[in-house]
Structures are given as C-alpha cells and as structure tokens.
Write a protein that holds these residues in place. Structure first.
Motif, PDB file in Angstrom:
ATOM      1  N   HIS A  22       0.846  -1.200   0.000  1.00 25.18           N
ATOM      2  CA  HIS A  22       0.000   0.000   0.000  1.00 25.18           C
ATOM      3  C   HIS A  22       0.887   1.258   0.000  1.00 25.18           C
ATOM      4  CE1 HIS A  22      -3.780   2.109   1.405  1.00 25.18           C
ATOM      5  NE2 HIS A  22      -2.878   2.943   1.863  1.00 25.18           N
ATOM      6  N   PHE A  23       1.860   1.314   0.907  1.00 21.98           N
ATOM      7  CA  PHE A  23       2.774   2.460   0.973  1.00 21.98           C
ATOM      8  C   PHE A  23       3.549   2.617  -0.334  1.00 21.98           C
ATOM      9  CE2 PHE A  23       2.245   2.858   5.550  1.00 21.98           C
ATOM     10  CZ  PHE A  23       2.587   4.184   5.787  1.00 21.98           C
ATOM     11  N   ALA A  24       4.089   1.532  -0.847  1.00 19.17           N
ATOM     12  CA  ALA A  24       4.879   1.599  -2.081  1.00 19.17           C
ATOM     13  C   ALA A  24       4.027   2.059  -3.261  1.00 19.17           C
ATOM     14  CB  ALA A  24       5.508   0.238  -2.370  1.00 19.17           C
ATOM     15  N   ASP A  25       2.796   1.555  -3.346  1.00 14.34           N
ATOM     16  CA  ASP A  25       1.903   1.943  -4.444  1.00 14.34           C
ATOM     17  C   ASP A  25       1.508   3.413  -4.342  1.00 14.34           C
ATOM     18  OD1 ASP A  25       2.009  -0.650  -5.447  1.00 14.34           O
ATOM     19  OD2 ASP A  25       0.164  -1.268  -4.420  1.00 14.34           O
ATOM     20  N   GLU A  26       1.316   3.922  -3.115  1.00 17.83           N
ATOM     21  CA  GLU A  26       1.012   5.351  -2.950  1.00 17.83           C
ATOM     22  C   GLU A  26       2.172   6.204  -3.456  1.00 17.83           C
ATOM     23  OE1 GLU A  26      -2.104   6.072   0.688  1.00 17.83           O
ATOM     24  OE2 GLU A  26       0.019   5.984   1.198  1.00 17.83           O
ATOM     25  N   THR A  27       3.389   5.835  -3.087  1.00 19.15           N
ATOM     26  CA  THR A  27       4.560   6.610  -3.508  1.00 19.15           C
ATOM     27  C   THR A  27       4.711   6.577  -5.026  1.00 19.15           C
ATOM     28  OG1 THR A  27       5.683   6.287  -1.409  1.00 19.15           O
ATOM     29  CG2 THR A  27       7.072   6.832  -3.293  1.00 19.15           C
ATOM     30  N   ARG A  28       4.449   5.418  -5.645  1.00 17.77           N
ATOM     31  CA  ARG A  28       4.516   5.300  -7.114  1.00 17.77           C
ATOM     32  C   ARG A  28       3.317   5.952  -7.790  1.00 17.77           C
ATOM     33  NH1 ARG A  28       5.744   0.010  -6.081  1.00 17.77           N
ATOM     34  NH2 ARG A  28       3.717  -0.649  -6.803  1.00 17.77           N
ATOM     35  N   GLN A  29       2.331   6.353  -6.998  1.00 14.81           N
ATOM     36  CA  GLN A  29       1.075   6.916  -7.483  1.00 14.81           C
ATOM     37  C   GLN A  29       0.323   5.941  -8.374  1.00 14.81           C
ATOM     38  OE1 GLN A  29       1.143  11.059  -8.637  1.00 14.81           O
ATOM     39  NE2 GLN A  29       2.793  11.504  -7.206  1.00 14.81           N
ATOM     40  N   ASP A  30       0.395   4.675  -8.018  1.00 18.10           N
ATOM     41  CA  ASP A  30      -0.390   3.624  -8.667  1.00 18.10           C
ATOM     42  C   ASP A  30      -1.657   3.462  -7.830  1.00 18.10           C
ATOM     43  OD1 ASP A  30      -1.560   1.414  -9.802  1.00 18.10           O
ATOM     44  OD2 ASP A  30       0.251   0.168  -9.728  1.00 18.10           O
ATOM     45  N   PHE A  31      -2.585   4.391  -8.006  1.00 17.00           N
ATOM     46  CA  PHE A  31      -3.754   4.460  -7.122  1.00 17.00           C
ATOM     47  C   PHE A  31      -4.741   3.330  -7.362  1.00 17.00           C
ATOM     48  CE2 PHE A  31      -2.212   8.931  -7.132  1.00 17.00           C
ATOM     49  CZ  PHE A  31      -1.639   8.856  -5.886  1.00 17.00           C
ATOM     50  N   ASP A  32      -4.751   2.746  -8.547  1.00 17.14           N
ATOM     51  CA  ASP A  32      -5.582   1.558  -8.751  1.00 17.14           C
ATOM     52  C   ASP A  32      -5.101   0.426  -7.841  1.00 17.14           C
ATOM     53  OD1 ASP A  32      -7.248   2.748 -10.640  1.00 17.14           O
ATOM     54  OD2 ASP A  32      -5.952   2.159 -12.313  1.00 17.14           O
ATOM     55  N   ALA A  33      -3.785   0.265  -7.743  1.00 23.45           N
ATOM     56  CA  ALA A  33      -3.236  -0.769  -6.865  1.00 23.45           C
ATOM     57  C   ALA A  33      -3.525  -0.448  -5.398  1.00 23.45           C
ATOM     58  CB  ALA A  33      -1.732  -0.925  -7.086  1.00 23.45           C
ATOM     59  N   VAL A  34      -3.389   0.828  -5.005  1.00 22.67           N
ATOM     60  CA  VAL A  34      -3.682   1.209  -3.613  1.00 22.67           C
ATOM     61  C   VAL A  34      -5.139   0.907  -3.305  1.00 22.67           C
ATOM     62  CG1 VAL A  34      -3.714   3.059  -1.903  1.00 22.67           C
ATOM     63  CG2 VAL A  34      -1.941   3.049  -3.648  1.00 22.67           C
ATOM     64  N   LEU A  35      -6.034   1.317  -4.181  1.00 16.49           N
ATOM     65  CA  LEU A  35      -7.463   1.064  -3.963  1.00 16.49           C
ATOM     66  C   LEU A  35      -7.744  -0.431  -3.857  1.00 16.49           C
ATOM     67  CD1 LEU A  35      -8.907   3.759  -6.369  1.00 16.49           C
ATOM     68  CD2 LEU A  35      -9.120   3.740  -3.877  1.00 16.49           C
ATOM     69  N   GLY A  36      -6.958  -1.228  -4.569  1.00 15.37           N
ATOM     70  CA  GLY A  36      -7.131  -2.672  -4.543  1.00 15.37           C
ATOM     71  C   GLY A  36      -6.736  -3.317  -3.223  1.00 15.37           C
ATOM     72  N   THR A  37      -6.082  -2.556  -2.334  1.00 17.21           N
ATOM     73  CA  THR A  37      -5.724  -3.123  -1.033  1.00 17.21           C
ATOM     74  C   THR A  37      -6.901  -3.122  -0.060  1.00 17.21           C
ATOM     75  OG1 THR A  37      -4.878  -1.020  -0.138  1.00 17.21           O
ATOM     76  CG2 THR A  37      -3.287  -2.445  -1.281  1.00 17.21           C
ATOM     77  N   HIS A  52     -12.780  10.068   4.021  1.00 17.49           N
ATOM     78  CA  HIS A  52     -12.901   9.790   2.592  1.00 17.49           C
ATOM     79  C   HIS A  52     -13.342   8.344   2.480  1.00 17.49           C
ATOM     80  CE1 HIS A  52     -11.003  13.596   1.693  1.00 17.49           C
ATOM     81  NE2 HIS A  52     -10.135  13.310   2.648  1.00 17.49           N
ATOM     82  N   ASP A  53     -14.544   8.149   1.950  1.00 20.29           N
ATOM     83  CA  ASP A  53     -15.159   6.825   1.951  1.00 20.29           C
ATOM     84  C   ASP A  53     -15.598   6.438   0.551  1.00 20.29           C
ATOM     85  OD1 ASP A  53     -16.193   4.579   3.629  1.00 20.29           O
ATOM     86  OD2 ASP A  53     -18.078   5.214   2.696  1.00 20.29           O
ATOM     87  N   GLY A  54     -15.178   5.273   0.112  1.00 22.58           N
ATOM     88  CA  GLY A  54     -15.564   4.767  -1.196  1.00 22.58           C
ATOM     89  C   GLY A  54     -14.550   5.119  -2.260  1.00 22.58           C
ATOM     90  N   ILE A  55     -14.614   4.395  -3.351  1.00 21.03           N
ATOM     91  CA  ILE A  55     -13.614   4.535  -4.413  1.00 21.03           C
ATOM     92  C   ILE A  55     -13.557   5.951  -4.969  1.00 21.03           C
ATOM     93  CG2 ILE A  55     -13.033   3.812  -6.774  1.00 21.03           C
ATOM     94  CD1 ILE A  55     -13.927   0.984  -5.974  1.00 21.03           C
ATOM     95  N   ALA A  56     -14.682   6.537  -5.315  1.00 22.48           N
ATOM     96  CA  ALA A  56     -14.670   7.863  -5.937  1.00 22.48           C
ATOM     97  C   ALA A  56     -14.120   8.917  -4.981  1.00 22.48           C
ATOM     98  CB  ALA A  56     -16.074   8.244  -6.405  1.00 22.48           C
ATOM     99  N   ASP A  57     -14.551   8.880  -3.726  1.00 20.10           N
ATOM    100  CA  ASP A  57     -14.108   9.867  -2.738  1.00 20.10           C
ATOM    101  C   ASP A  57     -12.613   9.725  -2.449  1.00 20.10           C
ATOM    102  OD1 ASP A  57     -14.470  12.000  -0.959  1.00 20.10           O
ATOM    103  OD2 ASP A  57     -15.055  10.683   0.699  1.00 20.10           O
ATOM    104  N   VAL A  58     -12.136   8.508  -2.288  1.00 23.89           N
ATOM    105  CA  VAL A  58     -10.724   8.284  -2.011  1.00 23.89           C
ATOM    106  C   VAL A  58      -9.880   8.645  -3.230  1.00 23.89           C
ATOM    107  CG1 VAL A  58      -8.980   6.527  -1.474  1.00 23.89           C
ATOM    108  CG2 VAL A  58     -11.130   6.602  -0.177  1.00 23.89           C
ATOM    109  N   ARG A  59     -10.359   8.322  -4.420  1.00 24.86           N
ATOM    110  CA  ARG A  59      -9.624   8.683  -5.640  1.00 24.86           C
ATOM    111  C   ARG A  59      -9.495  10.214  -5.748  1.00 24.86           C
ATOM    112  NH1 ARG A  59      -8.082   5.629  -9.776  1.00 24.86           N
ATOM    113  NH2 ARG A  59      -9.497   3.904  -9.355  1.00 24.86           N
TER     114      ARG A  59
END
Length: 172
Positions: A22-37, A52-59
């Motif tokens: 999760h941390f590594a994906d955030e730093t890489r800005q791979d937000f699809d992968a972060v959301l997948g956690t 921030h709740d739900g995919i749209a809000d967190v994105r």
C-alpha cells in the motif's frame, strides 16, 4: 521476526505485506493498486476530521493531495502489529507545488512525522486512520509567506472566510 524478536503469525505477515505494498503503491502513485488493497476504501484524517469513503471519494483525495504535493512520499520509521491493526510510524514528505484547500502553492517542502493505523477485519483492510500534527506541516509550508497573508491562508484551510474588516471596526 518483529523488532522484539518474536515471530510474526501468518496473519501478521499477510497484513504487513499488504501495508508495505500500500505504501509503495502510494509513492509510485499507482492508485488503482492502492485502492485494490481495500475491499471498500476508507480513510480517516484525524487532525482535520476528514473522512474519505468509497472509491470515488478516495480517488479524489489522492488527486487533490498529489496536485498539491506531486512528489509526496513516505519514509517508514517503525511498523508494529496490534490485534486488529498494523500501526506505522513514518515521515511524510513533499513539496507544495499546487493548491491545497485554498492555500496557493508556496514551493516549500515539508517533513512531518505521522502515525497511520491500518485497521483490519481478519486479513481485509477496512480503514486507514492517520494522525499528525497539522501545525508542524503548516509551519513548514508557510515559511517565508508574509505575515499579513498567513491568517487568511490558514482561515481558508480551516474553511473559515477571511475577515473583511479589522476587529476594531467590527466592534464599532
């Protein structure tokens, strides 16, 4: 092994791997992968009271924070296990290059020590709850900003309109 030389359980190892990814994906800005956690993404930012709740809000949260800090990254200090969570102490770093809730970019960098509680139900991540000192971050972001502008900028961050009259005039 944990830092105190006690063996991790299989569940703790799975949780730790997910948090580190999760941390590594955030730093890489791979937000699809972060959301997948998360089965359902949910962030709580305790200092501001934001949720921030739900995919749209967190994105949107990711988009807003990376617009403000395109180089945002983490340096993990310590990772600990609790019964239902992984607790991570880390440095958050970034450079203020875009607007942040009404605060125009200052170009200043920040380094703020934070704690994040990754709350689990079994091996499913259900919440990331983040604690940090807002003043530490603001002090660094506002360094060099003329004093007469600071109140309006901080008021904007807090969702308060800038005063249009001096306090003495308002009392008259």
């Amino acid at each position: 092994m944990n830092d105190n030389n006690t063996p991790r359980t299989e569940l703790q190892a799975r949780r730790e791997r997910l948090v580190l990814d999760h941390f590594a994906d955030e730093t890489r800005q791979d937000f699809d992968a972060v959301l997948g956690t998360f089965p359902h993404p949910h962030y709580e930012l305790i200092p501001s009271g934001e949720v921030h709740d739900g995919i749209a809000d967190v994105r949107q949260y990711y988009a807003d924070t990376r617009r403000a800090f395109p180089d945002q990254r983490h340096e993990i200090i310590q990772l600990r296990h609790a019964d239902d969570s992984v607790v991570v102490e880390f440095w958050l770093l970034g450079t203020h290059r875009g607007p942040l809730k009404g605060l125009p970019p200052t170009g200043n960098s920040f380094r703020c020590r934070m704690n994040a509680f990754f709350i689990f139900e079994g091996d499913r991540l259900v919440c990331e709850r983040v604690y940090f000192d807002t003043l530490t971050m603001l002090r660094q972001l506002l360094a060099g900003v003329p004093a007469e502008h600071v109140a309006a900028l901080v008021g904007g961050l807090l969702g308060q309109p800038a005063a249009t009259r001096a306090p003495e005039a308002a009392a008259a």
